[in-house]
Design an enzyme around this catalytic site. Structure first.
Site, short mmCIF file in Angstrom:
data_model
loop_
_atom_site.label_atom_id
_atom_site.label_comp_id
_atom_site.label_asym_id
_atom_site.label_seq_id
_atom_site.Cartn_x
_atom_site.Cartn_y
_atom_site.Cartn_z
N HIS A 33 0.80 -1.46 0.01
CA HIS A 33 -0.08 0.02 -0.08
C HIS A 33 1.05 1.33 0.13
CE1 HIS A 33 -3.15 -2.81 1.11
NE2 HIS A 33 -2.55 -3.25 1.95
N SER B 249 14.24 21.38 -16.42
CA SER B 249 13.17 22.17 -16.83
C SER B 249 13.56 23.58 -17.40
CB SER B 249 12.51 22.40 -15.46
OG SER B 249 11.48 23.69 -15.76
N LYS C 13 15.35 21.32 -11.18
CA LYS C 13 14.57 20.27 -11.67
C LYS C 13 15.45 19.43 -12.42
CE LYS C 13 10.58 19.10 -11.62
NZ LYS C 13 9.44 19.73 -12.28
N GLU D 216 9.37 7.79 -17.29
CA GLU D 216 8.02 8.28 -17.34
C GLU D 216 7.66 8.04 -19.01
OE1 GLU D 216 7.28 12.78 -15.91
OE2 GLU D 216 9.50 12.37 -15.64
#
Ligand code: ARG
Length: 460
Positions: A159, A280, A286, A293
């Site tokens: 979980h 970024s 970043k 992804e």
């Protein structure tokens, strides 16, 4: 007016509309099958010659012509014409231009229906072999990383909550197992891919005295498709491949999700090498995990191809229907996506660095050894449900104090169960917890090393 350029123009009174030509043509994408189309044609022509259906001089002319065409294609000099619909008619027309009547005899006892099914199977067989090699490379990459981290402690999650300590090596080996089954699926699908449709002709077989077994042997097939209607119409082998691909992608998508989480500063477990990330344009701090992804994103695309192929097939009456021409783009894209993903993943794993201290810290902070304390009490005679309850109260006390269970100290722990003694601290350590799970499939470092050794042996 008749359009004489078409192989089938004889029965038509007007040429096909331009838009319809573009709508029905597949040459833009099926030219990718060219080398396999030529292989299939060569085997077919040689069989026709051996059976006395065409002359040996015809066979020689066809061999010479197709050889030249293959070179033209490889050199990028072949002119693909939309007017000629597909890869098959383009090559056949060029052959006829080169060798005349011999070229026109090539299609004896054959149809584009069994031809295209053969081409796709030949292409897919080669693709499966490539996939298997790349899965293996990725597995090796996983084993190498797992070996470096056979003892590295991390929190295991259920979980997404800290559950019990595991080793990072053990965690990685879970993906090794998934890929092992994936490889088995491809190897199994390969058996059903590797059957020869040629000889089925349009749908019913052919009246010429062909030798299908000889063609199968020449092309390296394990045997022939045993029903002509089935041979030209079903694409279940392509669906199986796509399903197996969707599963690999799904596994790698789960792995990617973890890499993304672990590399986020909130976790800080791993660093992915810069060459797999981007920055970024507006937020200088970043470093984005683009590759995982995109793997996650491309999984959706492959899953989509699987559904598209199933849907393509589901309402088709026997035998061949033009619908089947729509099998190719999704299938090609599935293969391309899978192959490049496997390759990039193997390399990305070599570029992962692990922050062992951060992993350890997360395991230590999450009461990951609570189950070990319960098991300790059970081994001293307490029923498991009571042990669970006692430990839950200890965890609550630790939460209130903002410390770990081990930090509560012996006296306080004894308040939850009189069975607690000095030796309790052995099981409350992360290392003690790991080492105790010492059976096949368990997370103990000793077992992780054994699993890696077994895996290396399996890979050969
Ligand atoms: N381009 C077609 C395909 O991909 C080849 C078979 C066409 N056969 C036919 N009878 N129109 O399926």
């Amino acid at each position: 007016m008749q359009d004489k350029s078409k192989a089938w123009s004889g029965r038509f009174n007007e040429p096909v509309a331009e838009l319809v030509k573009r709508y029905t043509a597949s040459v833009e994408f099926d030219q990718r099958l060219a080398e396999f189309d030529i292989q299939g044609s060569l085997a077919h022509a040689r069989m026709l010659g051996a059976q006395g259906i065409i002359g040996t001089d015809d066979v020689a002319a066809i061999e010479r012509g197709l050889g030249e065409i293959l070179e033209e294609i490889r050199a990028g000099q072949f002119e693909w014409l939309l007017d000629l619909e597909d890869v098959h008619l383009n090559i056949e027309k060029r052959l006829t231009d080169k060798v005349g009547d011999a070229g026109k005899r090539l299609h004896t006892g054959r149809s584009r229906n069994d031809q295209v099914a053969t081409d796709v199977r030949l292409w897919l067989r080669a693709t499966v072999d490539d996939v298997l090699t790349r899965i293996r490379n990725l597995q090796i990459s996983l084993l190498d990383l797992a070996e470096q981290h056979a003892d590295t402690v991390m929190p295991g999650f259920t979980h997404l909550q800290v559950a019990q300590p595991v080793t990072f090596g053990h965690h990685l080996l879970a993906y090794y197992e998934m890929l092992k089954r994936d490889a088995e699926r491809f190897a199994d699908a390969r058996k059903r891919i590797n059957r020869l449709p040629l000889g089925a002709a349009a749908l019913a077989g052919t009246s010429y005295p062909i030798d299908r077994e000889a063609v199968a042997r020449a092309l390296g097939f394990d045997g022939v498709c045993e029903n002509s209607l089935d041979a030209v119409s079903d694409r279940d082998f392509a669906i199986e491949f796509t399903a197996a691909a969707a599963l690999v992608m799904t596994h790698l998508s789960r792995f990617s999700e973890e890499l993304i989480l672990w590399s986020s500063p909130r976790f800080g477990f791993i660093d992915i090498a810069d060459r797999f990330c981007t920055g970024s344009s507006i937020m200088p701090q970043k470093k984005n995990p683009d590759v995982p992804e995109l793997v996650r994103g491309k999984t959706g695309r492959v899953n989509g191809h699987l559904v598209a192929l199933l849907t393509l097939m589901k309402s088709q009456p026997l035998a061949y229907n033009k619908d089947n021409q729509e099998d190719k783009e999704g299938l090609f894209d599935t293969a391309d996506t899978l192959l490049v993903t496997l390759e990039i993943y193997a390399d990305m794993l070599r570029g992962i660095t692990v922050d062992k201290a951060a992993m350890r810290q997360a395991a230590a902070e999450g009461f990951a050894t609570a189950t070990d304390l319960a098991d300790y009490l059970v081994k001293k005679g307490l029923p498991f449900r009571d042990a669970h309850e006692a430990v839950a109260r200890a965890v609550r006390a630790a939460v209130d104090k903002g410390c770990d269970i081990a930090d509560l100290g012996l006296v306080e722990l004894q308040a939850f169960s009189s069975l607690v003694a000095d030796d309790v601290f052995e099981v409350l350590t992360l290392e003690g917890s790991l080492a105790s799970r010492n059976h096949i499939g368990g997370t103990a470092p000793e077992q992780v090393r054994k699993a890696i050794a077994r895996a290396r042996q399996q890979l050969g």
